[in-house]
Design a protein around this motif. Sequence first.
Motif, PDB file in Angstrom:
ATOM      1  N   VAL A  30      -0.817  -9.948   8.231  1.00  0.00           N
ATOM      2  CA  VAL A  30      -0.692  -9.939   6.770  1.00  0.00           C
ATOM      3  C   VAL A  30       0.645 -10.526   6.356  1.00  0.00           C
ATOM      4  O   VAL A  30       0.744 -11.339   5.442  1.00  0.00           O
ATOM      5  CB  VAL A  30      -0.830  -8.501   6.218  1.00  0.00           C
ATOM      6  CG1 VAL A  30      -0.670  -8.515   4.707  1.00  0.00           C
ATOM      7  CG2 VAL A  30      -2.153  -7.892   6.613  1.00  0.00           C
ATOM      8  N   GLN A  31       1.682 -10.120   7.082  1.00  0.00           N
ATOM      9  CA  GLN A  31       3.028 -10.591   6.746  1.00  0.00           C
ATOM     10  C   GLN A  31       3.119 -12.115   6.820  1.00  0.00           C
ATOM     11  O   GLN A  31       3.838 -12.734   6.039  1.00  0.00           O
ATOM     12  CB  GLN A  31       4.037  -9.964   7.709  1.00  0.00           C
ATOM     13  CG  GLN A  31       5.482 -10.159   7.285  1.00  0.00           C
ATOM     14  CD  GLN A  31       6.445  -9.630   8.336  1.00  0.00           C
ATOM     15  OE1 GLN A  31       6.163  -9.664   9.530  1.00  0.00           O
ATOM     16  NE2 GLN A  31       7.577  -9.118   7.893  1.00  0.00           N
ATOM     17  N   ALA A  41       0.100  -8.616  -5.592  1.00  0.00           N
ATOM     18  CA  ALA A  41       0.172  -7.418  -4.744  1.00  0.00           C
ATOM     19  C   ALA A  41      -1.174  -6.701  -4.725  1.00  0.00           C
ATOM     20  O   ALA A  41      -1.636  -6.240  -3.678  1.00  0.00           O
ATOM     21  CB  ALA A  41       1.267  -6.480  -5.245  1.00  0.00           C
ATOM     22  N   ALA A  54      -1.047   5.884   6.678  1.00  0.00           N
ATOM     23  CA  ALA A  54      -1.000   4.523   7.187  1.00  0.00           C
ATOM     24  C   ALA A  54      -2.390   4.107   7.645  1.00  0.00           C
ATOM     25  O   ALA A  54      -2.975   4.755   8.496  1.00  0.00           O
ATOM     26  CB  ALA A  54      -0.052   4.471   8.371  1.00  0.00           C
ATOM     27  N   PRO A  55      -2.934   3.041   7.087  1.00  0.00           N
ATOM     28  CA  PRO A  55      -4.231   2.574   7.577  1.00  0.00           C
ATOM     29  C   PRO A  55      -4.039   2.147   9.027  1.00  0.00           C
ATOM     30  O   PRO A  55      -3.228   1.277   9.325  1.00  0.00           O
ATOM     31  CB  PRO A  55      -4.565   1.386   6.693  1.00  0.00           C
ATOM     32  CG  PRO A  55      -3.505   1.317   5.654  1.00  0.00           C
ATOM     33  CD  PRO A  55      -2.370   2.170   6.071  1.00  0.00           C
ATOM     34  N   PHE A  74       1.178 -13.397   1.140  1.00  0.00           N
ATOM     35  CA  PHE A  74       2.226 -12.390   1.212  1.00  0.00           C
ATOM     36  C   PHE A  74       3.598 -13.034   1.131  1.00  0.00           C
ATOM     37  O   PHE A  74       4.494 -12.519   0.451  1.00  0.00           O
ATOM     38  CB  PHE A  74       2.121 -11.550   2.482  1.00  0.00           C
ATOM     39  CG  PHE A  74       3.181 -10.493   2.544  1.00  0.00           C
ATOM     40  CD1 PHE A  74       3.062  -9.332   1.794  1.00  0.00           C
ATOM     41  CD2 PHE A  74       4.328 -10.678   3.298  1.00  0.00           C
ATOM     42  CE1 PHE A  74       4.064  -8.384   1.801  1.00  0.00           C
ATOM     43  CE2 PHE A  74       5.335  -9.728   3.305  1.00  0.00           C
ATOM     44  CZ  PHE A  74       5.200  -8.572   2.567  1.00  0.00           C
ATOM     45  N   ILE A 101      -3.637  -8.577  -2.441  1.00  0.00           N
ATOM     46  CA  ILE A 101      -3.413  -8.331  -1.007  1.00  0.00           C
ATOM     47  C   ILE A 101      -3.880  -6.928  -0.635  1.00  0.00           C
ATOM     48  O   ILE A 101      -4.550  -6.718   0.375  1.00  0.00           O
ATOM     49  CB  ILE A 101      -1.917  -8.501  -0.661  1.00  0.00           C
ATOM     50  CG1 ILE A 101      -1.479  -9.935  -0.910  1.00  0.00           C
ATOM     51  CG2 ILE A 101      -1.642  -8.084   0.771  1.00  0.00           C
ATOM     52  CD1 ILE A 101       0.005 -10.166  -0.759  1.00  0.00           C
ATOM     53  N   ARG A 102      -3.552  -5.970  -1.481  1.00  0.00           N
ATOM     54  CA  ARG A 102      -3.922  -4.579  -1.217  1.00  0.00           C
ATOM     55  C   ARG A 102      -5.440  -4.456  -1.121  1.00  0.00           C
ATOM     56  O   ARG A 102      -5.977  -3.825  -0.218  1.00  0.00           O
ATOM     57  CB  ARG A 102      -3.379  -3.683  -2.328  1.00  0.00           C
ATOM     58  CG  ARG A 102      -3.443  -2.207  -1.999  1.00  0.00           C
ATOM     59  CD  ARG A 102      -2.603  -1.401  -2.961  1.00  0.00           C
ATOM     60  NE  ARG A 102      -3.031  -1.585  -4.337  1.00  0.00           N
ATOM     61  CZ  ARG A 102      -2.236  -1.964  -5.326  1.00  0.00           C
ATOM     62  NH1 ARG A 102      -0.966  -2.202  -5.096  1.00  0.00           N
ATOM     63  NH2 ARG A 102      -2.703  -2.122  -6.547  1.00  0.00           N
ATOM     64  N   VAL A 125       5.161  -5.136   4.320  1.00  0.00           N
ATOM     65  CA  VAL A 125       3.893  -5.311   3.602  1.00  0.00           C
ATOM     66  C   VAL A 125       3.628  -4.097   2.719  1.00  0.00           C
ATOM     67  O   VAL A 125       3.278  -4.230   1.540  1.00  0.00           O
ATOM     68  CB  VAL A 125       2.736  -5.529   4.602  1.00  0.00           C
ATOM     69  CG1 VAL A 125       1.404  -5.477   3.880  1.00  0.00           C
ATOM     70  CG2 VAL A 125       2.906  -6.854   5.313  1.00  0.00           C
ATOM     71  N   ARG A 126       3.819  -2.909   3.298  1.00  0.00           N
ATOM     72  CA  ARG A 126       3.551  -1.714   2.496  1.00  0.00           C
ATOM     73  C   ARG A 126       4.482  -1.602   1.313  1.00  0.00           C
ATOM     74  O   ARG A 126       4.061  -1.242   0.208  1.00  0.00           O
ATOM     75  CB  ARG A 126       3.644  -0.467   3.375  1.00  0.00           C
ATOM     76  CG  ARG A 126       2.428  -0.303   4.253  1.00  0.00           C
ATOM     77  CD  ARG A 126       2.502   0.906   5.133  1.00  0.00           C
ATOM     78  NE  ARG A 126       2.651   2.132   4.350  1.00  0.00           N
ATOM     79  CZ  ARG A 126       2.455   3.345   4.864  1.00  0.00           C
ATOM     80  NH1 ARG A 126       2.115   3.489   6.125  1.00  0.00           N
ATOM     81  NH2 ARG A 126       2.612   4.406   4.108  1.00  0.00           N
ATOM     82  N   PHE A 137      -0.491  -5.714  10.467  1.00  0.00           N
ATOM     83  CA  PHE A 137       0.495  -6.009   9.432  1.00  0.00           C
ATOM     84  C   PHE A 137       1.242  -7.310   9.694  1.00  0.00           C
ATOM     85  O   PHE A 137       1.671  -7.983   8.770  1.00  0.00           O
ATOM     86  CB  PHE A 137       1.469  -4.841   9.290  1.00  0.00           C
ATOM     87  CG  PHE A 137       0.886  -3.695   8.513  1.00  0.00           C
ATOM     88  CD1 PHE A 137       0.738  -3.767   7.141  1.00  0.00           C
ATOM     89  CD2 PHE A 137       0.475  -2.541   9.157  1.00  0.00           C
ATOM     90  CE1 PHE A 137       0.195  -2.722   6.419  1.00  0.00           C
ATOM     91  CE2 PHE A 137      -0.070  -1.490   8.445  1.00  0.00           C
ATOM     92  CZ  PHE A 137      -0.219  -1.584   7.075  1.00  0.00           C
ATOM     93  N   ILE A 177      -6.723  -5.941   2.140  1.00  0.00           N
ATOM     94  CA  ILE A 177      -6.481  -5.107   3.326  1.00  0.00           C
ATOM     95  C   ILE A 177      -7.376  -3.877   3.291  1.00  0.00           C
ATOM     96  O   ILE A 177      -8.036  -3.535   4.265  1.00  0.00           O
ATOM     97  CB  ILE A 177      -5.015  -4.647   3.385  1.00  0.00           C
ATOM     98  CG1 ILE A 177      -4.100  -5.842   3.547  1.00  0.00           C
ATOM     99  CG2 ILE A 177      -4.816  -3.682   4.541  1.00  0.00           C
ATOM    100  CD1 ILE A 177      -2.640  -5.484   3.518  1.00  0.00           C
ATOM    101  N   GLU A 178      -7.396  -3.207   2.150  1.00  0.00           N
ATOM    102  CA  GLU A 178      -8.127  -1.946   2.115  1.00  0.00           C
ATOM    103  C   GLU A 178      -9.624  -2.174   2.199  1.00  0.00           C
ATOM    104  O   GLU A 178     -10.368  -1.311   2.641  1.00  0.00           O
ATOM    105  CB  GLU A 178      -7.704  -1.132   0.889  1.00  0.00           C
ATOM    106  CG  GLU A 178      -6.245  -0.715   1.043  1.00  0.00           C
ATOM    107  CD  GLU A 178      -5.742   0.246  -0.025  1.00  0.00           C
ATOM    108  OE1 GLU A 178      -6.393   0.353  -1.076  1.00  0.00           O
ATOM    109  OE2 GLU A 178      -4.701   0.874   0.213  1.00  0.00           O
ATOM    110  N   VAL A 204       0.055  -0.857   0.046  1.00  0.00           N
ATOM    111  CA  VAL A 204      -1.067  -0.541   0.927  1.00  0.00           C
ATOM    112  C   VAL A 204      -0.807   0.785   1.623  1.00  0.00           C
ATOM    113  O   VAL A 204       0.274   1.007   2.159  1.00  0.00           O
ATOM    114  CB  VAL A 204      -1.220  -1.642   2.007  1.00  0.00           C
ATOM    115  CG1 VAL A 204      -2.209  -1.204   3.069  1.00  0.00           C
ATOM    116  CG2 VAL A 204      -1.652  -2.921   1.366  1.00  0.00           C
ATOM    117  N   THR A 261       3.326  -4.200  -1.357  1.00  0.00           N
ATOM    118  CA  THR A 261       1.961  -4.187  -1.888  1.00  0.00           C
ATOM    119  C   THR A 261       1.450  -2.787  -2.197  1.00  0.00           C
ATOM    120  O   THR A 261       0.499  -2.622  -2.948  1.00  0.00           O
ATOM    121  CB  THR A 261       0.972  -4.806  -0.884  1.00  0.00           C
ATOM    122  OG1 THR A 261       1.014  -4.037   0.320  1.00  0.00           O
ATOM    123  CG2 THR A 261       1.324  -6.237  -0.585  1.00  0.00           C
TER     124      THR A 261
END
Lengths: 538, 126
Positions: free
Chosen positions: B19-20, B102, B10-11, B25, B105-106, A524-525, B16, B109-110, A530, A528
């Motif tokens: 999300v995946q 992208a 890393a949040p 995604f 999605i970012r 994912v990172r 993940f 998440i954020e 993130v 994207t």
Amino acid sequence: MTFMVPAVNVADLKDTTALNMGIFALFVAITMVIVIRASRNNKTAADYYAAGRSFTGPQNGTAIAGDYLSAASFLGITGAIAINGYDGFMYSIGFLVAWLVALLLVAELLRNTGKFTMADVLSFRLKQRPVRIAAAISTLAVCFFYLLAQMAGAGSLISLLLGISDWGGQALVIIVVGALMIMYVLIGGMKGTTWVQIIKAMLLIAGAAVMTFWVLAIYGFNLSDLLGGAVETSKNPSILNPGLQYGKTETSKLDFMSLGLALVLGTAALPHVLMRFYTVPTAKEARKSVVWSIWLIGIFYLFTLVLGYGAAALVGADTIKGAPGGVNSAAPLLAFHLGGPLLLGFISAVAFATILAVVAGLTITAAASFAHDIYASVIAKGKADANTEVKVARRTVVVIGLLAIVGGIFANGQNVAFLVALAFAVAASANLPTIVYSLFWRRFTTQGAIWSMYGGLGSAIILIALSPVVSGAKTSMIPGANFAIFPLSNPGIVSIPLAFLLGWLGTVLDKKLEDTTKQAEMEVRSLTGVGAEKATNH
Amino acid sequence: MGHEAQETDAPAFVDFKEVQSTEQFQELRKRHRSFVFPMAIAFLLWYFAYVLLADYAVGFMSTKVWGNINIGLILGLLQFVSTFAITGWYVSYSNRKLDPIAAEIRHEIEGHEFDKHGNRVSGEAK
């Protein structure tokens, strides 16, 4: 023919020494001021290793071109084309096409997942300690081979310019180059180094552009006439055809394939190139940097085609081979032929600057890898604070600088492009399979990474040691001995597939599965961005 | 080192795996791979075809086409052209097909990120 070829008298070059040194001193003075100014804001590890991630795509792209267009590209390829004709051109093509691997498969994904070094990405979802150590060892090995090549280039250039072929004189100048490089990296960190790369790339491309224009103008901007001139001077029509160097036997043809493989797969695995992607704020800027560098590098390699055949036509292969510095002296000799002492002085200063900048880039990569991957993560077990880590990095810079000086004094005579091709083979074998597998193959495990990295690194280095490069031929490093049981001078065709195979085998035979959460996070990172580190604001 | 706190690492509490598994995604992953894999195979094949020709078909490569310019030189220069073309193609594809999804999605998440204490924080407030 209206253009006669006046002989380049190599002995005349000595008279221009003072001028060369003056131009070079000016470059050092200007860049040093910039480095000192740029380093004022170096506070954190991200500042020191990754220039605060504050460079733009075009700036970083120019710096990548500066890093990549080493003495190998300028002196090595021009010399290889001048002597071996078409086979030298192969280097340019391999070195350029290789960038597509970096652009499509590596650059952005790497920027999104790592922080400072190649090992950050490789160990992301695998076991930290063993993978980090392996990645750091292969980083140091590749940097060492690359450094040797650059230092050999420095030696060639010095012997040509100062007319000194004696050991002590060359050693002295290599010491000066090494000391300067240590200063740049110590003071400037990644930011200072990047600015040196940018300035150098612009000077190098401008210098090559002027010479290319000049050579083409002599031949009325007719490429065919230029090629005709090269045939006439060399009295060998096959200089325009493939195979002059590699077409002699079946073994040498295989060697050519091996070289082609190493060139195209090596770039995206060079630690000092990969580390440059961390100096930009986002993956999109990383993409822009690659695009920018592909254009700069591609245009530069088109120049080297003209310069190489130009040197073959105007200077002549015999003069080049007879000059101190041998094959690597084609570009400086061509500059002298075209523009006399002033252009020679400029081109030589640019070539020096090239070596200095590339050596600085390699040194900071090796130092970062040692301090970040081995010291901070393994020796201090992640408990070292950033200040201590940077302190260790700075000390490593001095040690690597000294090693480079010693290595440079002993490396000599070999074509620089050829030596760099060995570094590419080692990088492609040791690093590329693990980079690709860990980014794209969900099942990939620590055992696969370890097998692939050590297997690739070990096989590449052992095959080089057992090849005609080291022993058994007239041009070998140890001409007296003969333990060359491996016939090819580039190991890529064996070691690269082997490393891919080992990575696959190590994984499928591994009974342990890796953490799927980490795999999900990495995927994912990487796609994207993130949680990727942003630029630091000063 | 005051500004280091601004750097996002890393949040910590993003799921993940979830999300995946989202359709969005999976679509991004598919779009990315369906471009870069065939393209990588294509340019590597074209490059190795060229290397093999230069290695084993010297006669063909040495055929003069115009003046002293032979097929080998033309194919070599075409490698430059194809490299530039693929670069341009990839950039336009990413800008159109990859970057928007992208970024979406970012942002998602954020926007739903949690700090170490489990409190919800927005992307900007971190």
